[in-house]
Enzyme design. Structure first.
Site, PDB file in Angstrom:
ATOM      1  N   ASP A  57       0.859  -1.171   0.000  1.00  0.00           N
ATOM      2  CA  ASP A  57       0.000   0.000   0.000  1.00  0.00           C
ATOM      3  C   ASP A  57       0.904   1.232   0.000  1.00  0.00           C
ATOM      4  O   ASP A  57       2.109   1.119   0.266  1.00  0.00           O
ATOM      5  CB  ASP A  57      -0.893  -0.044   1.245  1.00  0.00           C
ATOM      6  CG  ASP A  57      -1.811   1.155   1.355  1.00  0.00           C
ATOM      7  OD1 ASP A  57      -2.327   1.574   0.306  1.00  0.00           O
ATOM      8  OD2 ASP A  57      -1.989   1.662   2.465  1.00  0.00           O
ATOM      9  N   THR A  87      -0.043   4.742   1.483  1.00  0.00           N
ATOM     10  CA  THR A  87      -0.154   5.532   2.695  1.00  0.00           C
ATOM     11  C   THR A  87       0.060   4.675   3.933  1.00  0.00           C
ATOM     12  O   THR A  87      -0.629   3.687   4.144  1.00  0.00           O
ATOM     13  CB  THR A  87      -1.533   6.205   2.772  1.00  0.00           C
ATOM     14  OG1 THR A  87      -1.755   6.920   1.561  1.00  0.00           O
ATOM     15  CG2 THR A  87      -1.616   7.152   3.954  1.00  0.00           C
ATOM     16  N   ASP A  99      -1.631  -1.327   5.827  1.00  0.00           N
ATOM     17  CA  ASP A  99      -1.934  -0.885   7.186  1.00  0.00           C
ATOM     18  C   ASP A  99      -3.379  -0.452   7.390  1.00  0.00           C
ATOM     19  O   ASP A  99      -3.773  -0.121   8.501  1.00  0.00           O
ATOM     20  CB  ASP A  99      -1.022   0.293   7.568  1.00  0.00           C
ATOM     21  CG  ASP A  99      -1.417   1.580   6.850  1.00  0.00           C
ATOM     22  OD1 ASP A  99      -1.904   1.490   5.697  1.00  0.00           O
ATOM     23  OD2 ASP A  99      -1.256   2.661   7.442  1.00  0.00           O
TER      24      ASP A  99
END
Length: 879
Positions: free
Chosen positions: A567, A569, A767
């Site tokens: 991912d 961010t 996350d």
């Protein structure tokens, strides 16, 4: 050659399909291929076979299966992508085919009927009626085999799979059952919001009670009970190997054996009985695995020890030790059973963590909502919301259900869907998603999606499906057992026959004794230690380095991974916007621009505003009091600073108030935006005063770690919910060649599935809640420790520091562990290669020597000690 397609009804799982196909192939000159998804059978034969003969053959399976001529209305006609007119590959379709097979969309999004994410048309199989994203909700609370041996077959109670012997897993509930009670009178409980019948206070939602994991608790209880009995048996058996033979001095040999038997009985017939049942099942189905080896060796050791204890005189004198006693193998039985129980305990704990991800997702839905009815507000349970209800969402509240804003505007934190921390401005007519968080404005909305139609429910279903489909990796010991068990049985049989016909005296006694010795010497004590010892040491080593490992299988597979999906961010970037640049005009200095912007934003909770305020504090700038503050929805804010009219916002707002931006500034801002920055413009009295650029900062070592991974032949792919420009900027900065922007949770999941279909082992690092389905689907899910609870629960490995450097360390640890396991297995099998021929009596014809039980016991202990010592060497390795 005749080919004919028939429809088959009554099949519910892959086990049914296999039985039907096998039965049809029993027909002479017929070749049948059965497809479970389509419910069809294609039969090829040299002559036409009457359907009555086919049905007669299927009736031998019990009568639950029926065969029909194809196309009699029971099955939808098959279609292919060629049947769809004008269907370019960049178009999308609903995978549930809600509006038929012909309804195609030009853009990515969600189906207006079922709210499912649309799929690229080239990835859809038009031969199925619909894609079932989740298991049947009626199966919640039931059990299934994680190896999917019988397809989607479920069981009402916990137990072992009748095919492979694996522990059955429970299908978790997908909805949270909430009760409401009075804080002053807890005895007043209701399933809906309301008021207390005693004091009139509002009832509040109770925290849901976590259901105990009975499977884990059961194995935990059995492990400690086994340990209580195993330790004294081991000491009684092996204690005399210590200097001075202390056990014989305290307990006579004639009593020692009986004490060992009494302590062994609870382990064999209670805590470890499951393994003997599984072993028996594996022999019946000839699906040999680790339990076959355990049951065979442990049963042989127990039976031999029992006979030697009760009838010692029937055994050859060569089997006696220094004290004239025949050595008993009770310690081998209890040690191996206790070790295997420890493995089952670790496995049960890992499965319990998997289901926790779904529980965390369910908790994201609020317990109640505010309904507007007849001009009044009333509190209702979210489960009671119906389509068309008008709801009011207050500032800071979670949005209760999917719908559309009918009145008002706000900024909504949709990071659970997009992974991006910057809230999205919403106005009347815009859609909102249940579970996302409202900003600082109240609004009214109309409920449009309820129950399993909501986006959050889809994410739960995707995680559920991915968790179920991700079958555990077949243990190396199981693979070896399929060859090792038949070889041991064959050697034991040959030993029995050879001694029966070649021995001159007591041939039957020698035949039985030596055949049992072969089975005993093959008891997988060191083999049982080889994998769990390395795994336990590796897990401890990982924990010391900030790598928490929930599933040993994931660590085993990580060294095979060639693809790492990440991912953006929170994984490559910090996940917190910071001011990257601020600049004034001719009339206002840089510091003036930052001070004015921070003063206007000091009461805002918007992440961009907070980034500006934090930067001003860092520069030690003093706040200026503002008046006439006004929020301009979707565009920015305005306020009065002393006698000055200040406006801070996006380019559209500047155009609305007719503020001209100098060309040189426009070019500079375009360059900043290409680097992934968001820009706010400041005007004072309708004159351009400056701008502030806010950017999500790249993690310090992200580029270095990506380079290391590339050097280790691991390709890094970035998937993000952010826009194309921001994604491109980050990918370029950290040197990632392959990336995709504007990715919904389903898109990330679908990408990983596509890579897996190509035969690739895929690791995923993320996350956010939007990463949860992909983390669960990946062969190895890696969560950043600073991420959401849902992501952490969905993953197999958690990096406490939230740093990609942990991925590199985890891969190195995986390689060290697998190298160590192979070394341990070498020690274990070297012992068997030497011990089994000696136990069979290969030295007796030439030297008159039979393997002494004490030597066998010592060799078994030595092999185990070698395995343990080698495993502990992992602690000396540097990650």
């Amino acid at each position: 050659m005749h080919k004919h397609i028939y429809d088959i009804t009554g099949m519910t799982c892959n086990g049914c399909r296999s039985m039907v196909e096998k039965k049809l192939n029993e027909i002479t000159e017929a070749k049948a291929e059965v497809n479970l998804s389509h419910g069809t059978a294609e039969i090829s034969s040299t002559k036409h076979i009457h359907i009555e003969e086919l049905q007669s053959k299927l009736n031998e399976l019990g009568g639950q299966y029926a065969i029909h001529e194809h196309g009699n209305g029971e099955h939808a006609p098959q279609k292919t992508i060629n049947d769809i007119p004008d269907s370019p590959s960049n178009h999308y379709i609903c995978p549930m085919f809600c509006e038929g097979h012909d309804k195609i969309y030009d853009n990515k999004g969600r189906c207006p009927v079922c709210n499912m994410f649309l799929m690229p048309i080239e990835q859809v199989d038009f031969n199925v009626k619909s894609y079932h994203i989740a298991p049947n909700t009626s199966h919640a609370g039931k059990y299934y085999c994680p190896m999917m041996c019988e397809g989607d077959k479920v069981y009402d109670e916990f137990g072992s799979c009748p095919v492979c012997g694996m522990n059955l897993e429970k299908i978790p509930e997908t909805r949270l059952q909430i009760t409401f009670s009075c804080p002053m009178h807890p005895e007043i409980v209701s399933d809906k919001p309301g008021v207390c019948s005693i004091c009139g206070m509002d009832l509040v939602a109770n925290q849901p009670i976590e259901e105990e994991d009975n499977v884990y608790l059961n194995w935990k209880r059995k492990f400690f009970l086994s340990l209580i009995f195993t330790i004294p048996v081991f000491l009684l058996s092996m204690g005399d190997m210590l200097p001075g033979q202390p056990i014989s001095k305290i307990i006579p040999a004639s009593i020692n054996g009986w004490i060992q038997l009494l302590l062994t009985l609870p382990v064999v017939f209670y805590t470890g009985w499951t393994f003997f049942v599984r072993g028996w099942t594996s022999f019946k189905t000839w699906n040999l695995n680790m339990f076959s080896l355990i049951a065979l060796g442990s049963a042989a050791s127990f039976i031999f020890s029992l006979v030697a204890l009760i009838y010692p005189d029937i055994l050859p004198s060569e089997m006696r030790g220094h004290h004239g006693q025949i050595h008993l193998y009770f310690e081998s039985v209890v040690v191996i059973i206790t070790l295997v129980i420890l493995g089952q305990l670790m496995e049960a704990k890992a499965h319990s963590k998997t289901n926790s991800a779904i529980k965390e997702l369910i908790k994201l839905t609020p317990a109640e909502a505010v309904r507007l009815h007849n001009g009044k507000e009333e509190r209702i349970a979210v489960s009671d919301i119906q389509k068309g209800y008008i709801l009011r969402v207050h500032p800071g509240d979670k949005i209760p259900i999917d719908g559309v804003i009918t009145n008002g505007n706000t900024a909504i934190d949709e990071s659970m869907i997009t992974g991006e921390s910057i809230p999205i401005e919403k106005k009347s007519g815009d859609t909102v998603i249940g579970g996302t968080i409202n900003g600082n404005h109240s609004f009214e909305m109309k409920a449009e999606k309820i129950g399993n139609e909501t986006v959050l429910s889809q994410i739960i279903q995707l995680v559920n499906e991915a968790s179920r489909s991700q079958a555990p990796i077949q243990k190396l010991t199981d693979k070896v057992s399929r060859i090792f068990v038949p070889v041991v049985i064959l050697i034991a049989a040959v030993t029995f026959v050879a001694w029966l016909f070649l021995a001159k005296e007591n041939s039957l006694s020698y035949a039985i004794t030596n055949a049992l010795s072969v089975l005993i010497i093959a008891c997988p004590c060191a083999l049982g230690l080889a994998t769990p010892m390395s795994v336990m040491v590796s897990i401890g080593k990982g924990a010391k380095n900030g790598i928490l490992i929930k599933k040993a299988d994931a660590l085993e597979q990580l060294q095979k991974a060639k693809i790492l999906v990440v991912d953006k961010t929170g994984t490559l970037t910090e996940g917190k916007p910071v001011v990257s640049m601020y600049k004034g005009s001719e009339k206002f200095s840089n510091k003036d621009v930052l001070q004015f912007a921070a003063s206007i934003n000091k009461h805002s909770s918007h992440p961009l505003a907070q980034a500006i305020v934090n930067k001003a504090k860092e520069e030690k700038l003093v706040d200026i009091d503002v008046t006439k503050f006004e929020n301009i929805s979707g565009k920015g804010v305005s306020a009065q600073l002393f006698h000055l009219k200040a406006v801070l916002g996006n380019l559209q707002l500047m155009h609305d108030i007719r503020v001209d931006i100098p060309n040189v500034i426009t070019e500079e801002i375009e360059n900043l935006q290409r680097s992934g920055a968001s820009t706010s413009y400041l005007s004072i009295d309708n004159q351009f005063a400056g701008f502030i650029a806010v950017k999500d900062k790249i993690k310090a070592n992200a580029r270095e770690i990506v380079q290391q991974l590339n050097e280790n032949n691991i390709k890094v792919i970035m998937l993000t919910g952010d826009n194309e420009l921001a994604a491109q900027a980050v990918a370029h900065e950290v040197n990632i060649d392959t990336f995709k922007a504007k990715q919904f949770p389903y898109d990330k999941l679908n990408t990983i599935k596509s890579l897996q279909k190509e035969g690739k082992i895929v690791a995923m690092a993320g996350d956010g809640i939007n990463d949860a389905p992909a983390l669960a689907q990946a062969n190895i899910g890696i969560a950043m420790g600073n991420g959401t609870d849902v992501a952490i629960e969905s993953a197999d490995i958690t990096l406490l520091k939230g740093d990609l450097k942990g991925v590199s360390k985890a891969i190195h640890l995986s390689r060290l562990m697998m190298q160590n396991i192979k070394q341990n297995l070498t020690f274990a099998f070297l012992y068997n290669v030497i011990g089994i021929p000696l136990a069979a009596g290969i030295l007796y014809p030439s030297f008159g020597i039979l393997l002494s039980p004490m030597i066998a016991a010592a060799a078994m202990s030595l092999s185990s000690v070698s395995v343990i010592a080698n495993s502990l060497r992992l602690n000396l390795k540097k990650l």
